[in-house]
Design a protein around this motif. Structure first.
Motif, mmCIF file in Angstrom:
data_model
loop_
_atom_site.group_PDB
_atom_site.id
_atom_site.type_symbol
_atom_site.label_atom_id
_atom_site.label_comp_id
_atom_site.label_asym_id
_atom_site.label_seq_id
_atom_site.Cartn_x
_atom_site.Cartn_y
_atom_site.Cartn_z
ATOM 1 N N GLY A 241 0.782 -1.227 0.000
ATOM 2 C CA GLY A 241 0.000 0.000 0.000
ATOM 3 C C GLY A 241 0.812 1.274 0.000
ATOM 4 O O GLY A 241 0.271 2.354 -0.180
ATOM 5 N N HIS A 242 2.113 1.191 0.218
ATOM 6 C CA HIS A 242 2.979 2.373 0.200
ATOM 7 C C HIS A 242 4.398 1.938 -0.146
ATOM 8 O O HIS A 242 4.713 0.743 -0.177
ATOM 9 C CB HIS A 242 2.944 3.088 1.554
ATOM 10 N N ASN A 243 5.282 2.923 -0.384
ATOM 11 C CA ASN A 243 6.670 2.616 -0.693
ATOM 12 C C ASN A 243 7.587 3.067 0.452
ATOM 13 O O ASN A 243 7.117 3.577 1.478
ATOM 14 C CB ASN A 243 7.090 3.273 -2.012
ATOM 15 N N ARG A 244 8.886 2.898 0.256
ATOM 16 C CA ARG A 244 9.850 3.202 1.316
ATOM 17 C C ARG A 244 9.856 4.688 1.664
ATOM 18 O O ARG A 244 9.995 5.073 2.823
ATOM 19 C CB ARG A 244 11.252 2.761 0.862
ATOM 20 N N ARG A 245 9.664 5.536 0.646
ATOM 21 C CA ARG A 245 9.720 6.986 0.872
ATOM 22 C C ARG A 245 8.601 7.463 1.783
ATOM 23 O O ARG A 245 8.799 8.359 2.609
ATOM 24 C CB ARG A 245 9.654 7.708 -0.470
ATOM 25 N N SER A 246 7.392 6.853 1.650
ATOM 26 C CA SER A 246 6.242 7.276 2.466
ATOM 27 C C SER A 246 6.009 6.371 3.666
ATOM 28 O O SER A 246 4.979 6.477 4.333
ATOM 29 C CB SER A 246 4.981 7.318 1.600
ATOM 30 N N CYS A 247 6.962 5.491 3.945
ATOM 31 C CA CYS A 247 6.806 4.552 5.062
ATOM 32 C C CYS A 247 6.914 5.278 6.398
ATOM 33 O O CYS A 247 7.900 5.990 6.640
ATOM 34 C CB CYS A 247 7.853 3.445 4.959
#
Length: 339
Positions: free
Chosen positions: A327-333
């Motif tokens: 549901g999200h990537n590393r940048r928005s984790c």
């Protein structure tokens, strides 16, 4: 229902020929399909006087596949196609269709519509009655309902499907207390509210004029409104419902009987009888046993999910490389931000 080796022209022709033996000969059926090549050839041959409607959802995905992803007008073209399919009058269809062809300006799009005559997918030109159904959702819902049963042996699979068809829908419909099916009762109430403030002029006992942003004529005796939705759906449109309220007419008597709760219950009233094996002859081990024909197995596992139509767009699932959740990537984790 039938169990066949594959979907091809020969199997579809055989199935439709058997279907023709059990349906009433005076009925002009409407078939709603995904344009499978076997059905395109078999339906006109076995049922020459019936109507064949193409699923709007499959048509939309097929049209999307003819347009390149770089085409900036792609979404606009698909929106115009939707308006064409749902347009109730010839004038509205021609207006939207001309805008769509002009916006596409594509040879592939022209060839696509040359292979799909408008009388098979456009509301304004379809000669039969789809009763408001534009997509083959009922077939996909049925496939989802029997997803577990499909992996069983043939006899067990058919018996489990029989139980589901015979009991669940019959018991559910017995709880209905309305004249129309719940979905159609809800739609009727919505149309009553929609036309509550409209002004109506009465020309005769059966002819009315409804004044909205556009003026529409309703003829209750013929069963027609100039918006054409009543003729398409077999269900009174908002203008017709408003006129019936003014003239104190019974709206249910103007609805197609196929929308009645009693008709739905009648569809599931006959029982699909089981085949008992108590009196089946005893099998002696030395007796010859007829085995099923040899069939070459596919090199992959059998599919459990429906095959996507050509041109269907799938959303890619994003997986975070930090917390390994979707549901999200590393940048928005959020975990990464805290650390």
């Amino acid at each position: 229902m039938a169990v066949v080796s594959s979907e091809n022209e020969a199997n579809w022709t055989w199935f439709l020929q058997n279907l023709k033996m059990v349906v009433s000969p005076e009925r002009r059926l409407t078939f709603l399909s995904d344009r499978h090549c076997g059905l395109l050839l078999s339906i006109p041959m076995v049922f020459p006087d019936c109507y064949h409607s193409y699923c709007f959802w499959h048509m939309k995905n097929n049209l999307s596949a003819t347009l390149t992803k770089k085409n900036k007008k792609r979404e606009w073209i698909i929106e115009l196609f939707t308006k064409c399919a749902y347009a109730a009058t010839h004038a509205k269809f021609q207006e939207c269709f001309a805008d769509m062809i002009l916006a596409a300006n594509n040879k592939s799009v022209n060839e696509f519509f040359a292979r799909a005559p408008v009388e098979h997918w456009a509301n304004a030109y379809f000669r039969g009655s789809r009763y408001g159904n534009m997509c083959s959702n009922i077939a996909e819902s049925f496939n989802a309902m029997i997803v577990k049963e499909r992996s069983l042996p043939i006899t067990s699979m058919l018996d489990m499907i029989r139980v589901k068809l015979m009991s669940k829908r019959r018991e559910k419909s017995r709880e209905w207390t309305t004249v129309l099916c719940p979905k159609m009762e809800k739609l009727l109430k919505k149309r009553v509210e929609e036309g509550r403030t409209w002004r109506v002029s009465k020309s005769s006992d059966y002819i009315f004029e409804v004044h909205t942003t556009e003026s529409h004529q309703v003829d209750l005796q013929v069963g027609r409104c100039t918006c054409n939705m009543w003729s398409i759906e077999g269900f009174p449109c908002s203008h017709t419902v408003r006129c019936m309220a003014i003239g104190n007419y019974d709206v249910y008597s103007y609805c197609s009987p196929y929308y009645y709760s009693s008709t739905y219950r009648d569809s599931y009233r006959p029982a699909i009888y089981p085949i008992p094996d108590g009196d089946k002859p005893r099998v002696v081990p030395n007796d010859p046993i007829l085995l099923p024909p040899d069939r070459k197995k596919a090199p992959v596992r059998p599919a459990n999910k429906r095959k996507e139509s050509r041109g269907a767009i799938r959303k890619k699932t994003i997986k975070c490389s930090n917390c390994m959740t979707y549901g999200h990537n590393r940048r928005s984790c959020s975990v990464f931000m805290k650390s």
